[in-house]
Write an enzyme that holds these catalytic residues in place. Structure first.
Site, short mmCIF file in Angstrom:
data_model
loop_
_atom_site.label_atom_id
_atom_site.label_comp_id
_atom_site.label_asym_id
_atom_site.label_seq_id
_atom_site.Cartn_x
_atom_site.Cartn_y
_atom_site.Cartn_z
N ARG A 72 0.78 -1.13 -0.13
CA ARG A 72 0.07 0.03 0.00
C ARG A 72 0.96 1.09 0.02
NH1 ARG A 72 2.55 2.27 3.36
NH2 ARG A 72 2.56 2.25 5.48
N LYS A 74 1.00 4.87 1.59
CA LYS A 74 0.73 5.67 2.88
C LYS A 74 -0.35 6.74 2.50
CE LYS A 74 2.71 7.22 7.13
NZ LYS A 74 2.53 6.07 7.93
N LYS A 82 2.10 12.50 10.74
CA LYS A 82 3.75 12.11 10.91
C LYS A 82 4.66 13.11 10.83
CE LYS A 82 6.76 7.92 10.52
NZ LYS A 82 7.00 6.79 9.98
N ARG A 101 3.67 -5.66 3.33
CA ARG A 101 3.25 -6.33 4.48
C ARG A 101 3.20 -7.74 4.44
NH1 ARG A 101 -2.08 -4.20 7.27
NH2 ARG A 101 -0.77 -2.75 7.75
N LYS A 139 6.74 -1.58 21.03
CA LYS A 139 6.91 -0.26 21.32
C LYS A 139 5.92 -0.15 22.68
CE LYS A 139 6.95 1.53 16.60
NZ LYS A 139 6.06 2.23 15.53
N HIS A 147 10.29 -4.39 11.15
CA HIS A 147 10.46 -3.60 10.36
C HIS A 147 11.85 -3.66 9.63
CE1 HIS A 147 6.80 -0.97 11.70
NE2 HIS A 147 6.54 -2.12 11.67
N GLU A 166 9.35 0.31 3.20
CA GLU A 166 9.41 -0.44 4.29
C GLU A 166 8.65 -1.96 4.05
OE1 GLU A 166 8.74 1.03 8.83
OE2 GLU A 166 6.64 0.39 7.92
N ALA A 178 -2.71 -5.61 16.07
CA ALA A 178 -2.75 -4.06 15.13
C ALA A 178 -4.03 -4.08 14.56
CB ALA A 178 -1.53 -4.38 14.17
#
Length: 351
Positions: A72, A74, A82, A101, A139, A147, A166, A178
């Site tokens: 995808r 962003k 961000k 992903r 996190k 990642h 990424e 998630a």
């Protein structure tokens, strides 16, 4: 790639400054800045496709034929958010504008696939090491995944060299967590993954993350480390009784358009999710495209149209198998069933 506009980096950085300070910018300045950011995002199309093919080759020919792979670009609101959260960040070095992903079955699959990608011999595209291992060190919000950033390098398309893509490698359990965070966040109109929202709900998901980590035999995020599993379950279930978070997730429904079963397997897909008010059903609309230029034009147009509408989300993605779309992006279907099934199983296990 003749339809891709090449945007100078200085122009991109000027646009970044405008969207970081929207309160002092005119509507016209903001519109032009968004157009520049959208064009910069569009430049990642080819690198994204190449890295996706590279990863798919390893999963299909390797030991992970059941892996789900999705890609995808962003969303503009996410890019701007961000930039506003991290004032020192350079948009031209933002590493997740294009994202691939991969969802695999186990922690060992995550490690083995990443090792295989590191050891590849024929690809020019460099890995930016070390990776960000949020499985080994979750996190603070409880997010877990590995990642790995690729830096694109081509002799034929040099204009895209240096752009970063990424790769996220996560287990199905990590993906379920998630997804639930994003799904409830969409309904509550709060981006929990960026620190917004009710503290009790964020604690609810931290506890769920800790329980999922224990189930996978992995390190627990710091705020839950050392707490006995039974105690984690007790606090999680008490919070759930107060928040009714699982009940909210279970009650979510999304109405799908009719007549899409004949859609081709391989396509560009544009999703528009409209969150229902109150107890109203949400709707998911999607359109397929054969040409990237048309998909990007419609994508950018819809993002501008729904810019100030928190109840509507727009996403452009590639799907190599339309049947896997819901598994790769269940949050767009408001589907948290995998999270609910697993958290119940794990609570029963440690209670």
């Amino acid at each position: 790639m003749s339809d891709i506009v090449i945007v100078p980096k200085k122009q991109v950085e000027r646009a970044s400054k405008v969207v970081r300070n929207m309160d002092t910018a005119s509507d016209e300045e903001i519109r032009r800045a968004i157009d520049v950011i959208a064009a910069w995002r569009n430049m990642h199309t080819r690198p994204l496709g190449v890295i996706n093919m590279l990863v798919r080759r390893y999963t299909t020919l390797g030991r992970w034929p059941s892996a789900l792979v999705a890609r995808r670009l962003k969303r503009i609101p996410s890019i701007i958010g961000k930039l506003q959260r991290y004032p020192q960040m350079s948009l031209t070095r933002m590493q997740d504008i294009g994202g691939v992903r991969v969802i695999v079955d186990s922690i060992q699959d995550v490690k083995d696939l990443h090792a295989a990608l590191k050891d590849r011999k024929r690809s020019r595209h460099a890995l930016v090491l070390p990776p960000s291992d949020y499985i080994e060190e979750p996190k603070p919000d409880g997010y877990r995944s590995l990642h790995q950033v690729f830096r694109y390098d081509s002799t034929q398309y040099k204009q895209f060299n240096g752009l970063r893509i990424e790769l996220q490698i996560r287990t199905r359990l990590q993906h379920a967590w998630a997804t639930a965070v994003e799904t409830l966040g969409a309904v509550e109109k709060a981006s929990f993954k960026t620190g917004e929202g009710d503290e009790s709900i964020k604690r609810f998901f931290r506890l769920a993350s800790a329980l999922f980590s224990l189930d996978e035999g992995q390190p627990v995020l710091d705020c839950c480390a050392g707490i006995p599993p039974k105690t984690l379950v007790e606090e999680f279930e008490w919070l759930d009784s107060e928040l009714q978070a699982r009940a909210k997730l279970k009650a979510l429904t999304v109405r799908l358009p009719i007549g899409r079963k004949t859609m081709s397997k391989h396509c560009l897909l544009l999703l528009v999710l409209k969150i229902g008010q109150g107890n109203g059903n949400s709707t998911l609309q999607y359109s397929s495209f054969d040409e990237w230029s048309m998909a990007e034009m419609v994508y950018t147009s819809l993002e501008k149209q729904y810019w100030e509408d928190p109840q509507t989300q727009v996403l452009l993605l590639y799907t190599d198998n339309i049947l896997e779309l819901k598994q790769a992006y269940p949050n767009y279907y408001l589907d948290a069933s995998l999270f609910l099934e697993n958290i119940q199983r794990i609570c029963d296990k440690y209670r």
